[in-house]
Scaffold this motif. Structure first.
Motif, PDB file in Angstrom:
ATOM      1  N   HIS A 229     -11.128  -1.926   8.506  1.00 50.94           N
ATOM      2  CA  HIS A 229     -11.607  -0.727   7.805  1.00 50.94           C
ATOM      3  C   HIS A 229     -10.798   0.495   8.262  1.00 50.94           C
ATOM      4  CE1 HIS A 229     -15.227  -2.213   5.688  1.00 50.94           C
ATOM      5  NE2 HIS A 229     -15.171  -3.154   6.611  1.00 50.94           N
TER       6      HIS A 229
ATOM      7  N   ASP B  53       0.850  -1.189   0.000  1.00 48.79           N
ATOM      8  CA  ASP B  53       0.000   0.000   0.000  1.00 48.79           C
ATOM      9  C   ASP B  53       0.885   1.238   0.000  1.00 48.79           C
ATOM     10  OD1 ASP B  53      -2.483   1.390   0.198  1.00 48.79           O
ATOM     11  OD2 ASP B  53      -2.106   1.718   2.326  1.00 48.79           O
TER      12      ASP B  53
ATOM     13  N   PHE C 279      -9.171  -3.105   4.466  1.00 52.11           N
ATOM     14  CA  PHE C 279      -7.813  -3.342   3.976  1.00 52.11           C
ATOM     15  C   PHE C 279      -6.895  -3.737   5.125  1.00 52.11           C
ATOM     16  CE2 PHE C 279      -3.511  -1.631   3.667  1.00 52.11           C
ATOM     17  CZ  PHE C 279      -3.044  -2.321   2.562  1.00 52.11           C
ATOM     18  N   ARG C 280      -5.952  -4.641   4.838  1.00 55.91           N
ATOM     19  CA  ARG C 280      -4.862  -4.920   5.763  1.00 55.91           C
ATOM     20  C   ARG C 280      -3.618  -5.296   4.965  1.00 55.91           C
ATOM     21  NH1 ARG C 280      -7.586  -9.711   7.649  1.00 55.91           N
ATOM     22  NH2 ARG C 280      -7.840  -8.697   9.655  1.00 55.91           N
ATOM     23  N   GLU C 281      -2.438  -5.045   5.567  1.00 57.68           N
ATOM     24  CA  GLU C 281      -1.175  -5.416   4.924  1.00 57.68           C
ATOM     25  C   GLU C 281      -0.444  -6.428   5.785  1.00 57.68           C
ATOM     26  OE1 GLU C 281       0.918  -2.863   2.195  1.00 57.68           O
ATOM     27  OE2 GLU C 281       2.562  -2.719   3.650  1.00 57.68           O
TER      28      GLU C 281
ATOM     29  N   TRP D 148      -3.701   0.653  -2.270  1.00 56.03           N
ATOM     30  CA  TRP D 148      -4.779  -0.319  -2.079  1.00 56.03           C
ATOM     31  C   TRP D 148      -5.825   0.139  -1.070  1.00 56.03           C
ATOM     32  CZ3 TRP D 148      -5.413  -4.117  -5.426  1.00 56.03           C
ATOM     33  CH2 TRP D 148      -4.304  -4.581  -6.147  1.00 56.03           C
ATOM     34  N   SER D 149      -5.383   0.776  -0.001  1.00 52.17           N
ATOM     35  CA  SER D 149      -6.336   1.197   1.037  1.00 52.17           C
ATOM     36  C   SER D 149      -7.333   2.222   0.508  1.00 52.17           C
ATOM     37  CB  SER D 149      -5.589   1.770   2.248  1.00 52.17           C
ATOM     38  OG  SER D 149      -4.774   2.859   1.863  1.00 52.17           O
ATOM     39  N   GLU D 150      -6.962   2.901  -0.591  1.00 49.43           N
ATOM     40  CA  GLU D 150      -7.865   3.890  -1.202  1.00 49.43           C
ATOM     41  C   GLU D 150      -8.660   3.301  -2.370  1.00 49.43           C
ATOM     42  OE1 GLU D 150      -5.445   7.153  -2.394  1.00 49.43           O
ATOM     43  OE2 GLU D 150      -4.499   7.381  -0.419  1.00 49.43           O
TER      44      GLU D 150
END
Length: 251
Positions: free
Chosen positions: A251, A128, A220-222, A212-214
């Motif tokens: 979230h 991300d 989302f998680r990494e 990715w979070s957007e």
């Protein structure tokens, strides 16, 4: 891309049949990769029917033109995924590595546009972050540079990469994938509805960068794992994949 049929058997390889799966996993290979990269995954994911995407221009589809448009490739893949038995009733997870993560993103968008929301998208070899500045498309035009790049990333055995027969068969689609990926212009929308997890090696300077979070409203998680860009060769992330359906993203 050719007008090849969108039948699932053309586009998707299921090396380990599962009669009554709990859910399905579709795997998208990296640039220069093929469906065989994921051929053993079905043996390690109990209750999961694993499909690997067969990109045109390689392996069983060697006679077909190499893809030139990533979104067109994703739309054709989405057509095949939508025709799989069990879709949309069974949970569907998309797993893409490196360039495959971008193809998985656009496939998820195409599926969601037709009312099929994946249970999860896993972007491997990606993190991300803001998009990097565009690279010139000529960066790896020369064959020697392509081979060097393959070996540096760790996805190809140096002895195999030096083999003239290997180079004659493989270099055209590796070069084609590179041009396709570099000409792909990311768009912030449409926003995904499905959750996204990224998996990135803690020693991976070549990780794909994508915000990715957007790009999703589904959470989302990494996840960071030991290894480089091809961390999944010695240690495939089977546990993380299995948890993707059970554990919702943040979230």
């Amino acid at each position: 891309m050719s007008e090849a049929t969108h039948h699932p058997s053309t586009w998707l390889q299921c090396a380990v049949p599962v009669a009554d799966p709990r859910w399905q996993l579709v795997c998208f290979p990296h640039a220069g990769g093929s469906a065989s990269f994921f051929r053993d995954w079905g043996h390690h994911l109990p209750g999961v029917r694993v499909h690997a995407v067969r990109y045109p221009g390689r392996a069983e589809r060697l006679a077909e033109p190499v893809p030139t448009d990533l979104r067109e490739l994703a739309r054709a893949t989405a057509d095949a995924v939508a025709a799989l038995p069990g879709v949309p009733d069974l949970p569907l997870v998309l797993f893409g590595h490196s360039m495959g993560a971008a193809v998985a993103l656009e496939t998820a968008r195409a599926l969601e546009a037709r009312g099929i929301t994946p249970a999860h998208l896993i972007a491997s070899g990606s993190r991300d972050a803001a998009y990097p500045p565009p690279e010139p498309a000529t960066e790896i035009d020369e064959d020697d540079e392509v081979v060097t790049r393959l070996i540096t990333l760790g996805g190809t055995d140096p002895e195999l990469a030096a083999d003239p027969v290997f180079q004659e068969l493989v270099l055209p689609y590796i070069r084609g994938d590179s041009h396709m990926f570099h000409s792909y212009l990311p768009r912030p929308e449409p926003l995904l509805r499905c959750p996204v997890t990224t998996i990135v090696g803690d020693d991976d300077p070549d990780a794909d960068r994508r915000p990715w979070s957007e790009l999703t409203g589904g959470g989302f998680r990494e996840q960071r794992v030991p290894g480089d860009h091809f961390y999944l060769v010695p240690e495939p992330p089977y546990a993380l994949v299995l948890n993707s359906v059970a554990a919702p993203a943040e979230h």
